[in-house]
Every structure is written in C-alpha cells, then in structure tokens.
Design an enzyme around this catalytic site. Structure first.
Site, PDB file in Angstrom:
ATOM      1  N   MET A  86      -2.354  11.545  -0.963  1.00  0.00           N
ATOM      2  CA  MET A  86      -3.088  10.408  -0.400  1.00  0.00           C
ATOM      3  C   MET A  86      -2.600  10.135   1.022  1.00  0.00           C
ATOM      4  O   MET A  86      -1.608  10.715   1.475  1.00  0.00           O
ATOM      5  CB  MET A  86      -2.936   9.197  -1.297  1.00  0.00           C
ATOM      6  CG  MET A  86      -3.820   9.287  -2.521  1.00  0.00           C
ATOM      7  SD  MET A  86      -3.828   7.771  -3.461  1.00  0.00           S
ATOM      8  CE  MET A  86      -5.108   8.157  -4.650  1.00  0.00           C
TER       9      MET A  86
ATOM     10  N   THR B 238       0.860  -1.191   0.000  1.00  0.00           N
ATOM     11  CA  THR B 238       0.000   0.000   0.000  1.00  0.00           C
ATOM     12  C   THR B 238       0.890   1.233   0.000  1.00  0.00           C
ATOM     13  O   THR B 238       1.922   1.254   0.679  1.00  0.00           O
ATOM     14  CB  THR B 238      -0.961   0.016   1.215  1.00  0.00           C
ATOM     15  OG1 THR B 238      -1.544   1.315   1.312  1.00  0.00           O
ATOM     16  CG2 THR B 238      -0.269  -0.278   2.528  1.00  0.00           C
TER      17      THR B 238
ATOM     18  N   ASP C 144       0.188   4.066   1.271  1.00  0.00           N
ATOM     19  CA  ASP C 144      -0.089   4.949   2.417  1.00  0.00           C
ATOM     20  C   ASP C 144       0.866   4.798   3.607  1.00  0.00           C
ATOM     21  O   ASP C 144       0.891   5.655   4.482  1.00  0.00           O
ATOM     22  CB  ASP C 144      -1.514   4.705   2.948  1.00  0.00           C
ATOM     23  CG  ASP C 144      -2.583   5.145   1.959  1.00  0.00           C
ATOM     24  OD1 ASP C 144      -2.235   5.804   0.965  1.00  0.00           O
ATOM     25  OD2 ASP C 144      -3.767   4.822   2.194  1.00  0.00           O
TER      26      ASP C 144
ATOM     27  N   ILE D 281      -2.512   9.598  -9.700  1.00  0.00           N
ATOM     28  CA  ILE D 281      -1.152   9.628 -10.260  1.00  0.00           C
ATOM     29  C   ILE D 281      -0.159   9.073  -9.225  1.00  0.00           C
ATOM     30  O   ILE D 281       0.860   8.480  -9.571  1.00  0.00           O
ATOM     31  CB  ILE D 281      -0.808  11.067 -10.695  1.00  0.00           C
ATOM     32  CG1 ILE D 281       0.318  11.053 -11.721  1.00  0.00           C
ATOM     33  CG2 ILE D 281      -0.465  11.973  -9.530  1.00  0.00           C
ATOM     34  CD1 ILE D 281       0.461  12.364 -12.456  1.00  0.00           C
ATOM     35  N   GLN D 282      -0.503   9.239  -7.928  1.00  0.00           N
ATOM     36  CA  GLN D 282       0.395   8.782  -6.858  1.00  0.00           C
ATOM     37  C   GLN D 282       0.500   7.266  -6.774  1.00  0.00           C
ATOM     38  O   GLN D 282       1.418   6.730  -6.166  1.00  0.00           O
ATOM     39  CB  GLN D 282      -0.108   9.300  -5.496  1.00  0.00           C
ATOM     40  CG  GLN D 282      -0.107  10.799  -5.388  1.00  0.00           C
ATOM     41  CD  GLN D 282      -0.969  11.283  -4.235  1.00  0.00           C
ATOM     42  OE1 GLN D 282      -0.504  11.410  -3.118  1.00  0.00           O
ATOM     43  NE2 GLN D 282      -2.230  11.560  -4.489  1.00  0.00           N
TER      44      GLN D 282
END
Ligand code: ATP
Length: 319
Positions: free
Chosen positions: A170, A126, A128, A251-252
């Site tokens: 994000m 992930t 994040d 895009i991230q």
C-alpha cells in the site's frame, strides 16, 4: 470552558487508532472533561451516533487492531450544508471540541470544521505515512512489520525456485511503506510514486542481476504505480526468472499494533487533549525528532510532500 469532547476515527483504519482513542478518553476524563465516542467518522457525526465514554469504555482495546469506533467515508462532507449539520449536532449535544483520527481526507474535514468555528484537533491515523509535517503516522510501523514478515517469507521460497517476486504494497501517492520495507528486506528493485515506472529499465536490471549470479529477486511496488501481474508475466517472458506477483492488500491494515505505534498513539492522544484544555484548536499533532509537537491543520494539508532522497540513495547503495 471545556466540558465535553467528541472523538472519532475516519478514512481507512490503521492499527493504533484504539490506543489513540484510549489516550484521548483517559486524559480527558482525568481532567474532569466528559467524552463521547462518535461512531463511523463524519457519517456518525452528522447522524448523531454518539456513545458516552467512561474510563472503562476503553479498557482492553490497546492491543486490538482496527478501531472500536468504526470508520466510514462520507464524500458529501465537502459540502457546506453537511458541515453545518455536523456543527449543529455538536451544539445540540453540548460537545465543545473534537479530536479526529485519520488521514489526509480526515484532516481536510477537520480543517473545514475549524473554519466553521469548531475547536478541532487532528491525529495522523493512517498506515501510508503520507501526512506532511510528521515523521511517522499511527499505524505505519505495524503495517511495515506486516509487510516485512510477508516479504521475508516470499524471499525464502523465491530463492528456492529461481523466482522474481513482484510484491505490491500500500501507499497511494507515498512510497514510504515501499522504501522502508525494501531496505528492511534487501529488495532488488523499488517502484514507487517517487521513482516512477520505467518497464524497460526494470527488466534490464533484472537481467543484469541474473548475469551477476543472483538466483532470486524481490521487486517492491507501491500500489497504482504499475500493474504487478503484468510486470510479473513480462519478467517470466524476458528474463530467466519466473515472475510471480503478490498483492498484499488489506492484510497490511490489520493486526495488533506494535509497541512503537501504541506509544506514538498514546503520546499523540494525550497531546490532543492538552491542546484543547489550553483552548487551542485547528491544530494537528505530529512527531518530529521524537518530540510531540503541533501545527496548523490548514498549513499541514497545503504542504508539499518531501521525498526521502537519503533513503533512496541508501537503497541503491545496498543492492
Ligand atoms: P486514508 O489515508 O487512510 O485514506 P483519509 O482520512 O485520507 O484516510 P478519506 O476517505 O480521504 O480518508 O477521507 C475521510 C473522510 O474525510 C471522507 O470520507 C470525508 O468525509 C472527509 N473528507 C475528505 N476530503 C475532504 C475535504 N476536502 N473536505 C471535507 N471533508 C473531507
């Protein structure tokens, strides 16, 4: 006896998932273990969407973003009957163990499978960086590089036009992408789940910076903490800066994984198979102080989040 393992990617995709799939596949095959790729996460698992993998099935995927297996969300996986269906599918196809790559929700699915008797290893895939117990997740470094590249470009143009760029990154529930990119780009203000949002304080700080002679400012905001369009228009109204909002969005998630993510994913994928060969399941793989370790999935999903206080103090010192 471990004869056949399945590998799947689930939840939001992240760059480096392919490197992890490759490492799992090649480590298993070189140990005489068969591998099946499972398409579209837990959805493909209950539908029996299986692809027999050979060593060459995972050739030339290392540099590709996304996941060759596809990913999907299946909220019903929380239901007992649906998990039982997954267990039956694995049995029918002679799959003895499973490696899942994904975020927190994927870990919860793996915990549930473990409690239903499936030997399962979870890898943190992930962007994040919101999985507890690991210093980094697969994809975080690549996403951070993308953000830094974009914010550097915004900074060039905002300093030419006396602008304040309000940039949404994000990191739902986790401010790591924001704090790392904020330090890397020399941002002026951070708004994350950890800092919370105080609109008046943000506007006051911008006015102060302007009085100090700053001709531009960058505000980095974690998604869902505040409305960046609303904040940018208030900046234009209340301060001398022209406020402009930029939402970096998906895009991230894309792009070729950085070497750091490729190495991390390769080390973790290899560790997952090593654990299964030892007969160990119900564990998730993590990196701590550059060492690849494992811990119980159940423990991991129940851990509370540690705030990166030192990083926030550093950010404040450098503004
Ligand atoms: P990201 O961090 O990128 O969002 P994630 O793995 O957290 O990734 P989710 O959509 O939350 O993404 O979860 C992926 C899948 O895991 C869900 O679609 C569902 O199939 C399964 N899952 C999520 N939560 C649970 C749960 N509590 N119990 C069982 N399965 C779950």
């Amino acid at each position: 006896m471990l004869r056949k393992i399945g590998v799947l990617t689930s939840g939001g995709d992240s760059p480096g998932m392919n490197a992890a799939i490759r490492a799992v596949t090649r480590t298993a095959i070189s140990n005489g273990i068969e591998v099946v790729g499972i398409r579209d996460g837990y959805k493909g698992l209950i539908e029996g969407s299986f692809i027999p993998f050979e060593k060459r099935s995972v050739s030339e995927i290392m540099s590709r973003g996304g996941t060759i297996l596809g990913s999907a969300r299946l909220p019903e996986f929380k239901e007992e009957a649906v998990v039982n269906k997954a267990v039956d599918k694995l049995k029918e196809n002679g799959i003895d163990a499973l490696v899942v790559i994904g975020g927190d929700g994927t870990y919860r699915g793996a915990d549930s499978l473990t409690k239903h008797g499936v030997n399962c290893i979870a890898l943190p895939g992930t962007i994040d960086n919101d999985i507890q117990g690991t210093d980094y997740t697969i994809g975080f470094d690549t996403a951070l590089n993308t953000i830094v590249d974009c914010v550097d470009k915004l900074k060039d143009t905002s300093s030419s036009h006396h602008r304040c760029s309000v940039v949404e990154v994000m990191g739902n529930r986790c401010g790591d992408l924001a704090i790392y990119s904020g330090i890397s780009c020399g941002a002026e203000i951070l708004i994350t789940p950890e800092t919370g949002y105080d609109e008046e304080a943000v506007l006051e700080k911008l006015k102060y910076l302007e009085n100090q002679g700053k001709n531009h400012a960058i505000v980095i905001v974690s998604e869902k903490v505040c409305d960046v369009n609303d904040l940018a228009s208030k900046v234009s109204k209340v301060t001398g800066f022209a406020g402009r909002a930029t939402i970096l969005g998906h895009i991230q998630r894309g792009g070729s994984p950085t070497p750091n993510d490729r190495v991390l994913a390769s080390r973790m994928g290899c560790k997952a198979v090593d654990l299964l060969i030892q007969g160990i399941g119900g564990q998730c793989v993590a990196i701590r102080n550059n060492e690849i370790i494992s811990m119980s999935i159940e423990e991991c999903v129940n851990m509370s989040r540690k705030s990166k206080k030192e990083f926030y103090r550093l950010f404040d010192k450098l503004v």
